[in-house]
Design an enzyme around this catalytic site. Sequence first.
Site, PDB file in Angstrom:
ATOM      1  N   HIS A  33       0.854  -1.178   0.000  1.00  0.00           N
ATOM      2  CA  HIS A  33       0.000   0.000   0.000  1.00  0.00           C
ATOM      3  C   HIS A  33       0.896   1.236   0.000  1.00  0.00           C
ATOM      4  CE1 HIS A  33       1.086   0.114   4.227  1.00  0.00           C
ATOM      5  NE2 HIS A  33       0.570  -1.105   4.404  1.00  0.00           N
ATOM      6  N   GLY A  35       1.833   3.163   2.248  1.00  0.00           N
ATOM      7  CA  GLY A  35       2.825   3.200   3.332  1.00  0.00           C
ATOM      8  C   GLY A  35       4.125   2.546   2.886  1.00  0.00           C
ATOM      9  N   HIS A  36       3.992   1.398   2.229  1.00  0.00           N
ATOM     10  CA  HIS A  36       5.185   0.723   1.699  1.00  0.00           C
ATOM     11  C   HIS A  36       5.861   1.601   0.631  1.00  0.00           C
ATOM     12  CE1 HIS A  36       2.752  -2.969   2.934  1.00  0.00           C
ATOM     13  NE2 HIS A  36       3.862  -3.127   3.617  1.00  0.00           N
ATOM     14  N   GLN A  60       7.364 -15.694  12.204  1.00  0.00           N
ATOM     15  CA  GLN A  60       6.991 -14.571  13.080  1.00  0.00           C
ATOM     16  C   GLN A  60       5.504 -14.544  13.399  1.00  0.00           C
ATOM     17  OE1 GLN A  60       8.315 -11.578  10.132  1.00  0.00           O
ATOM     18  NE2 GLN A  60       6.521 -10.402  10.721  1.00  0.00           N
ATOM     19  N   ARG A 186      -3.300  -5.593   6.658  1.00  0.00           N
ATOM     20  CA  ARG A 186      -4.415  -6.271   7.339  1.00  0.00           C
ATOM     21  C   ARG A 186      -5.740  -5.515   7.187  1.00  0.00           C
ATOM     22  NH1 ARG A 186      -0.089  -7.773  10.755  1.00  0.00           N
ATOM     23  NH2 ARG A 186       0.013 -10.039  11.045  1.00  0.00           N
TER      24      ARG A 186
HETATM   25  P1  AMP Z   1       4.703  -5.215   6.494  1.00  0.00           P
HETATM   26  O1  AMP Z   1       4.546  -5.575   5.054  1.00  0.00           O
HETATM   27  O2  AMP Z   1       3.412  -4.915   7.180  1.00  0.00           O
HETATM   28  O3  AMP Z   1       5.596  -6.180   7.238  1.00  0.00           O
HETATM   29  O4  AMP Z   1       5.469  -3.828   6.518  1.00  0.00           O
HETATM   30  C1  AMP Z   1       6.700  -3.676   5.860  1.00  0.00           C
HETATM   31  C2  AMP Z   1       7.320  -2.383   6.303  1.00  0.00           C
HETATM   32  O5  AMP Z   1       6.441  -1.311   5.978  1.00  0.00           O
HETATM   33  C3  AMP Z   1       7.536  -2.322   7.819  1.00  0.00           C
HETATM   34  O6  AMP Z   1       8.764  -1.670   8.076  1.00  0.00           O
HETATM   35  C4  AMP Z   1       6.366  -1.520   8.293  1.00  0.00           C
HETATM   36  O7  AMP Z   1       6.623  -0.826   9.506  1.00  0.00           O
HETATM   37  C5  AMP Z   1       6.193  -0.553   7.139  1.00  0.00           C
HETATM   38  N1  AMP Z   1       4.823  -0.048   7.125  1.00  0.00           N
HETATM   39  C6  AMP Z   1       3.680  -0.772   7.123  1.00  0.00           C
HETATM   40  N2  AMP Z   1       2.610   0.048   7.163  1.00  0.00           N
HETATM   41  C7  AMP Z   1       3.098   1.311   7.192  1.00  0.00           C
HETATM   42  C8  AMP Z   1       2.500   2.609   7.255  1.00  0.00           C
HETATM   43  N3  AMP Z   1       1.179   2.781   7.293  1.00  0.00           N
HETATM   44  N4  AMP Z   1       3.307   3.687   7.265  1.00  0.00           N
HETATM   45  C9  AMP Z   1       4.661   3.533   7.246  1.00  0.00           C
HETATM   46  N5  AMP Z   1       5.285   2.341   7.186  1.00  0.00           N
HETATM   47  C10 AMP Z   1       4.519   1.256   7.161  1.00  0.00           C
END
Ligand code: AMP
Length: 279
Positions: A33, A35-36, A60, A186
């Site tokens: 998304h 954020g990524h 994990q 999620r």
């Molecule tokens: P994930 O795929 O959820 O394991 O997240 C991968 C990376 O993206 C991790 O370092 C998360 O902290 C970061 N991340 C996930 N969601 C966000 C968000 N909304 N804003 C900033 N970073 C994010």
Amino acid sequence: MEVFNEIEPLKAFLKDKRTTCSIGLVPTMGALHAGHSSLIQFSKQENQLTVTSIFVNPVQFNNPKDLEKYPRMLEHDINMLCKAGCDVLFVPDTQEMYKQPSTIQFDFGHLDKILEGKFRPGHFSGVAIIVSKFFHIVQPNIAYFGQKDFQQFKVIEKLVNELQFDLLLRPVPIFREADGLAMSSRNLRLNETERKKAIVFYESLLFAKQMLLQGKMISQVKELVKQKCELVEGVRLEYFEMVSSENLLAQDIVTEKSILLIAGFVGEVRLIDNLMMTP
Ligand code: AMP
């Protein structure tokens, strides 16, 4: 974008690039998304080559249902990565990352026993194992992690410091939806009604910050947050805490290091969020 499923060809590719490029690593579990994408943008600003990994790391997950239901959408992810200008995607399968089952375990002292660690035993050890593997394989100059997973960032910071990984860590601010909900893979599992209810966690953080700045005691604020969450049907608060962003120790009094962290369920979906007390 170059796509690799196996470790050795990726290492060979990066070995050549390393002589002229600085390498940024963005580890993810996919279902990407905005954020990524923001992590990738930070990496692109500082590096000539950005590597994103997509791997849903079974080690994990303390809850098998959460692992099974974790969203997987590689085609969508590849499109997003191309649009974001990512240079390399590493997307291994479980066999590639765990040639034999992992038996080692990390212990981060109190850092992995509190907050998320209390509710997700073994989670941070699993994170540390996979992140260490990615660090060894990619050998990035800088690795990017979101502050949404604040405790995870602290754990990885300790991992890098104690094991002397030769890289820099960059925390990236939380990216939110228009209504304030922290973006998360999620969130895709929430139905329309749950999606509306999910905002209660961010609203609780904002409300708590306001109450604390007005001088309310943390014990009172905890009770008010609990009540606020209880009012929403289908929402179950797991924890709401104020800790020091330096060492994650609980705080009674607000300082410039204070951070509020919250976690809970909306239906079957577990969400986390956090807010610094000072901007
Ligand atoms: P994930 O795929 O959820 O394991 O997240 C991968 C990376 O993206 C991790 O370092 C998360 O902290 C970061 N991340 C996930 N969601 C966000 C968000 N909304 N804003 C900033 N970073 C994010």
